[in-house]
Write a protein that holds these residues in place. Structure first.
Motif, mmCIF file in Angstrom:
data_model
loop_
_atom_site.group_PDB
_atom_site.id
_atom_site.type_symbol
_atom_site.label_atom_id
_atom_site.label_comp_id
_atom_site.label_asym_id
_atom_site.label_seq_id
_atom_site.Cartn_x
_atom_site.Cartn_y
_atom_site.Cartn_z
ATOM 1 N N VAL A 128 -36.291 -75.346 -102.946
ATOM 2 C CA VAL A 128 -35.178 -75.930 -102.195
ATOM 3 C C VAL A 128 -35.091 -75.366 -100.782
ATOM 4 N N LEU A 129 -34.940 -74.037 -100.675
ATOM 5 C CA LEU A 129 -34.841 -73.445 -99.343
ATOM 6 C C LEU A 129 -36.094 -73.725 -98.524
ATOM 7 N N GLY A 130 -37.258 -73.734 -99.174
ATOM 8 C CA GLY A 130 -38.489 -74.042 -98.459
ATOM 9 C C GLY A 130 -38.455 -75.422 -97.828
ATOM 10 N N VAL A 131 -37.943 -76.397 -98.554
ATOM 11 C CA VAL A 131 -37.834 -77.763 -98.015
ATOM 12 C C VAL A 131 -36.821 -77.811 -96.879
ATOM 13 N N ALA A 166 -59.841 -77.466 -90.126
ATOM 14 C CA ALA A 166 -58.465 -77.941 -89.978
ATOM 15 C C ALA A 166 -57.527 -76.790 -89.629
ATOM 16 N N TRP A 167 -56.509 -77.101 -88.846
ATOM 17 C CA TRP A 167 -55.499 -76.090 -88.503
ATOM 18 C C TRP A 167 -54.851 -75.598 -89.792
ATOM 19 N N HIS A 168 -54.631 -74.286 -89.898
ATOM 20 C CA HIS A 168 -54.007 -73.741 -91.092
ATOM 21 C C HIS A 168 -53.305 -72.434 -90.765
ATOM 22 N N ALA A 169 -52.331 -72.102 -91.572
ATOM 23 C CA ALA A 169 -51.607 -70.846 -91.400
ATOM 24 C C ALA A 169 -51.057 -70.397 -92.741
ATOM 25 N N PRO A 170 -51.313 -69.146 -93.130
ATOM 26 C CA PRO A 170 -50.691 -68.629 -94.349
ATOM 27 C C PRO A 170 -49.185 -68.535 -94.135
ATOM 28 N N LEU A 171 -48.415 -68.992 -95.115
ATOM 29 C CA LEU A 171 -46.967 -69.079 -94.900
ATOM 30 C C LEU A 171 -46.213 -69.068 -96.206
ATOM 31 N N ASP A 172 -45.153 -68.263 -96.244
ATOM 32 C CA ASP A 172 -44.158 -68.335 -97.312
ATOM 33 C C ASP A 172 -43.043 -69.215 -96.781
ATOM 34 N N VAL A 173 -42.834 -70.378 -97.382
ATOM 35 C CA VAL A 173 -41.873 -71.350 -96.856
ATOM 36 C C VAL A 173 -40.438 -70.838 -96.894
#
Length: 253
Positions: A107-110, A48-55
């Motif tokens: 919150v900011l991530g959303v 599956a497509w994936h990417a490490p990320l800090d939202v």
């Protein structure tokens, strides 16, 4: 093929949701800060497509959305905002930096993900956003003060965008469970009185099933679990002082 992008996908509710939707024929994209667990889950789901990320990183979020949606003709059927953290304990005993980090992610991530996803959702039929809410957004919860505040914010954003984006054909809703048996909950050193009274009765797979139902419905708020469903519905019709009284009783040791 329907596609969905999940933040907080590497464990708990996010991972259970990814497995369920993948098993039912959806193309899933996975985002999480835990690169090792993320890679393992992606392999489990057939690459599956994936990417490490800090939202919290708005630029990185925008890049991830563009990359994932480019593989689906610039479309996004479903954004699942599952990334979040929890810190229990007395408000004054928790370092301010920890409160701030919790609010940033929850919150900011959303906000970052919704904002970056909008152009792709807008051009996709039946597009939808599902935000991970919480029972703590019904009334402020002692020993979960900043977490509760963050989920109030998510609930407010959900309600506002549900109205604002309706004209673009984008549905926005949230899942509202009480405590779920996930690594995030199990890792808490302190269990607030409300957690002890209500118990941790739900599993991540039950939340994933609720997400599946929400993905095929026009409901704004979806309380999860019979026990909390009754409390949620009661809270919609009773005066504020009754909700405060109930929360005071649930939070009493």
């Amino acid at each position: 093929m329907n596609n969905m992008l999940i933040s907080g996908a590497a464990s708990g509710i996010g991972a259970a949701t990814a497995r369920l939707f993948h098993a039912r024929g959806w193309r899933v994209g996975l985002l999480d800060v835990d690169e090792r667990a993320l890679t393992a889950l992606a392999a489990e789901l057939g690459g599956a497509w994936h990417a490490p990320l800090d939202v919290v990183d708005g630029a990185a979020v925008k890049t991830a959305l563009a990359d994932f949606c480019a593989q689906s003709g610039g479309r996004l059927r479903l954004l699942f905002n599952g990334a979040g953290i929890l810190r229990t304990g007395a408000f004054a005993d928790i370092e301010l930096e920890q409160h701030a980090r919790l609010v940033e992610i929850n919150v900011l991530g959303v906000l970052n993900l919704c904002h970056a996803a909008y152009p792709y959702l807008k051009v996709t039929p039946e597009a939808q956003v599902i935000n991970m809410g919480s029972a703590s957004a019904l009334y402020g919860v002692p020993q979960l003060a900043s977490y509760s505040a963050s989920k109030f914010a998510v609930r407010g954003l959900t309600e506002a965008l549900e109205l604002e984006w309706r004209e673009h054909g984008i549905r926005v809703g949230d899942l509202i469970p009480p405590f779920v048996n996930t690594p995030m909950v199990r890792s808490q050193a302190q269990r607030p009185a409300v957690m002890q009274r209500l118990g941790v009765r739900l599993e991540a797979e039950q939340i994933a099933e609720a997400a599946w139902k929400q993905a095929h419905a026009r409901r704004v708020h979806r309380p999860v679990g019979l026990q909390f469903g009754l409390l949620f519905n009661l809270g919609q019709i009773t005066p504020g002082w009754v909700n405060r009284l109930l929360m005071g009783w649930l939070s009493r040791r």
